[in-house]
Enzyme design. Structure first.
Site, short mmCIF file in Angstrom:
data_model
loop_
_atom_site.label_atom_id
_atom_site.label_comp_id
_atom_site.label_asym_id
_atom_site.label_seq_id
_atom_site.Cartn_x
_atom_site.Cartn_y
_atom_site.Cartn_z
N GLU A 159 0.83 -1.21 0.00
CA GLU A 159 0.00 0.00 0.00
C GLU A 159 0.87 1.26 0.00
O GLU A 159 0.52 2.26 -0.62
CB GLU A 159 -0.93 0.00 1.21
CG GLU A 159 -1.98 -1.10 1.23
CD GLU A 159 -3.12 -0.86 0.25
OE1 GLU A 159 -3.13 0.20 -0.40
OE2 GLU A 159 -4.00 -1.74 0.15
N ASP A 295 -4.89 -9.28 -7.62
CA ASP A 295 -5.18 -8.37 -8.73
C ASP A 295 -3.99 -7.71 -9.42
O ASP A 295 -3.70 -7.94 -10.59
CB ASP A 295 -6.18 -7.31 -8.30
CG ASP A 295 -5.78 -6.60 -7.00
OD1 ASP A 295 -4.88 -7.07 -6.31
OD2 ASP A 295 -6.38 -5.55 -6.69
N GLU A 413 -19.66 -4.84 -3.16
CA GLU A 413 -18.26 -5.27 -3.04
C GLU A 413 -18.09 -6.72 -3.45
O GLU A 413 -17.10 -7.10 -4.06
CB GLU A 413 -17.81 -5.06 -1.59
CG GLU A 413 -16.39 -5.43 -1.29
CD GLU A 413 -15.37 -4.45 -1.83
OE1 GLU A 413 -14.16 -4.73 -1.69
OE2 GLU A 413 -15.76 -3.42 -2.40
N GLU A 478 -12.30 0.57 -9.79
CA GLU A 478 -11.99 -0.43 -10.82
C GLU A 478 -13.01 -0.50 -11.95
O GLU A 478 -12.64 -0.65 -13.12
CB GLU A 478 -11.86 -1.82 -10.17
CG GLU A 478 -10.63 -1.99 -9.31
CD GLU A 478 -10.80 -1.42 -7.91
OE1 GLU A 478 -9.79 -1.28 -7.19
OE2 GLU A 478 -11.96 -1.09 -7.54
#
Length: 544
Positions: A159, A295, A413, A478
């Site tokens: 992150e 991802d 989600e 996304e």
């Protein structure tokens, strides 16, 4: 001070001179450069050399824009900018230099080290939106961040790389302000210490204080794929800009390990969610997917090939091998009321049946996995793979369909859908849907339609959905990002309209008195429950 002396907003020629850059960003006294290295690299891998290849054009050639369409585009662009500016003003007045603003309480939050995640993540958006005075103020604040102190015990290195290092690099690439590259190098020097392990594999959940004290470190026995394999773009770009190969070397060691084990996993071509960096074992876990936990490792493959000018063909082969497996085993066509020709990406579990390997696809979709449409669209154009562009189109259309199917016009989600018997046999069958609802609810009697209707009503399931385990929306980018990419590649005008409907739905339902908030449940009709959370990617990605 040196940072002031080398402030170069807009001076591209000087900021691209290697000697000038080296002088501007060099600081041998910076704390993280002085921390002892326990496991130094003995064989530093160097950036590839040679003339970049001529790569295929990805974006469609658009003709002259009609005046009416141009006016609509400008109006919509200003509406998005207005939404961003409103959030920025609230962040600026109530949580400046903090990681996040609580969009309901107005309080500041420190979830990513306390280094101003929203501040840094928003820098390039400020520049792109021509908010230059705000950009200048933000840069002045960002270059004063102290990365030698941390307000949390465990730092998520992944992150930190995408929000901070990526934020500084993007803003530098746009503005040419060398203060930003200097700051990127500081973050890079800090993160590089997370790779100071016996086998040079990274520690994704990093003990900041132990590293700061010069303690010895070892990679853990379990880390997620995304958190191990997603340093390549930021690290390589930093090496390219600074001329120091150490970050490229760090990312390249991970890439080589992934490539070596790509064909020996339980689902050859893809890597499982869980890896063992300590033992360099990347092929033992039995769960695979493109969504959370995995991802960006896949997303970075075609982007790295392009960024390196085609000089690293391994990125192409790793992408093609992984996507061949994903398209074959993960993508499914869901049964929906209008029989739309769409695709959803599920999660594969490898088990055994009668002593043989058994592949069990969990038909669970995620908002996060909507990135895959954009990835496959880029890969399809970059590597001349029409089947990838076809899959990308159906995945993006699936994300749009899912947005439209919910009462608020926002995708949840996480959700489960019933697959069609086959791609060609995909008519809507109410009975099959209700039985699937009962099965997902753990009911034994799959013919109890009264119970099925009760579950559908209680869970507020739109037709086509059999379960919605996580009904929230976190302001994620996304889906709308992939709509944007597919539009730029195909020019389909309906994608513009879909994106605008998505933005309006999100803005209307997430807006607070201060900014925009994550939603707790998008299955409700009317005012949805809001959460006091606005992650940095809302301004750093979604609105951008």
């Amino acid at each position: 001070m040196l940072q002031d002396n080398y402030r170069l907003t807009g001076s591209r020629s000087a900021s691209q001179d290697p000697e000038f850059i080296a002088k501007a960003i060099e600081d041998d006294n910076y704390f993280w450069r002085k921390v002892p290295t326990h496991y130094p690299v003995q064989d530093m891998r160097q950036l590839p050399t040679g003339n970049p290849r001529a790569l295929p054009k990805i974006q469609k050639s658009f003709g002259k824009e009609p005046r009416k369409e141009a006016n609509i585009r400008r109006e919509r662009r200003e509406a998005v900018k207005k939404a961003f500016a409103r959030c920025w003003r609230s962040y600026r007045s109530k949580a400046f230099k903090s990681d996040e603003l609580g969009p309901i309480s107005g309080k500041s939050k420190e979830l990513f080290g306390g280094w101003g995640a929203t501040l840094v993540d928003s820098l390039d958006t400020l520049w792109i939106m021509s908010m230059r005075s705000e950009f200048e103020e933000a840069v002045n604040a960002a270059v004063s961040i102290d990365f030698t102190t941390c307000v949390i015990e465990t730092v998520n290195a992944f992150e930190t790389a995408i929000r901070y290092l990526g934020g500084f690099l993007a803003a530098y690439d746009l503005s040419g302000d060398l203060r930003l590259l200097r700051k990127a190098r500081e973050v890079g020097d800090m993160l590089y210490k997370a790779f100071d392990t016996p086998n040079r594999m990274p520690i994704s959940r990093w003990d900041f204080e132990n590293a700061k004290k010069g303690g010895k470190q070892v990679a853990p026995e379990m880390e997620w794929l995304a958190e191990v394999g997603s340093f390549s773009m930021e690290f390589t770009r930093l090496s390219v800009l600074t001329g120091d190969p150490k970050w490229y070397d760090a990312a390249e060691r991970v890439r080589v390990a992934l490539e070596e084990q790509q064909s020996s996993t339980q689902l050859p071509g893809m890597w499982p969610f869980a890896l063992n960096p300590r033992d360099m074992n990347f092929n033992s876990d039995t769960t695979f997917g493109l969504g959370a936990l995995a991802d960006s490792t896949y997303e970075y493959l075609p982007k790295m090939f392009a960024m390196m000018g085609g000089l690293m063909p391994s990125y192409q082969s790793m992408y093609e091998n992984s996507m061949e497996t994903a398209i074959k085993h993960l993508l499914f066509r869901p049964m929906v009321p209008d029989s739309a020709d769409i695709l959803i990406s599920g999660t594969m579990h490898i088990g055994s049946k009668e002593g043989k390997k058994a592949l069990n696809l969990e038909h669970q979709g995620q908002h996060l996995v909507c990135f895959a449409g954009g990835m496959l669209a880029i890969g399809g154009k970059l590597f001349d793979k029409p089947e990838h562009l076809e899959a990308a189109t159906k995945l993006v259309d699936g994300c749009i369909w899912t947005y439209n199917a919910l009462p608020l016009g926002i995708m949840p989600e996480n959700f489960v859908m019933e697959p069609c018997p086959s791609d060609k046999e995909c008519g809507w069958d109410e009975l099959i849907w209700k039985r699937a609802v009962l099965r997902e609810a753990g009911e034994d009697d799959l013919d109890n339609m009264e119970k099925a209707d009760e579950i559908i009503a209680q869970s507020r399931l739109p037709k086509g959905f059999t379960k919605i385990p996580e009904p929230g929306y976190l302001l994620r980018p996304e889906a709308i990002e992939s709509v944007f990419i597919l539009y730029r590649i195909t020019g389909r005008p309906d994608l513009l309209e879909s994106a605008w409907v998505m933005f309006e739905s999100i803005q209307m339902n997430t807006k607070t008195a201060l900014a925009n908030a994550a939603l707790g449940d998008v299955t409700v009709h009317g005012d949805p429950p809001k959460e006091d959370s606005m992650e940095s990617f809302w301004m750093g990605e979604t609105l951008k």
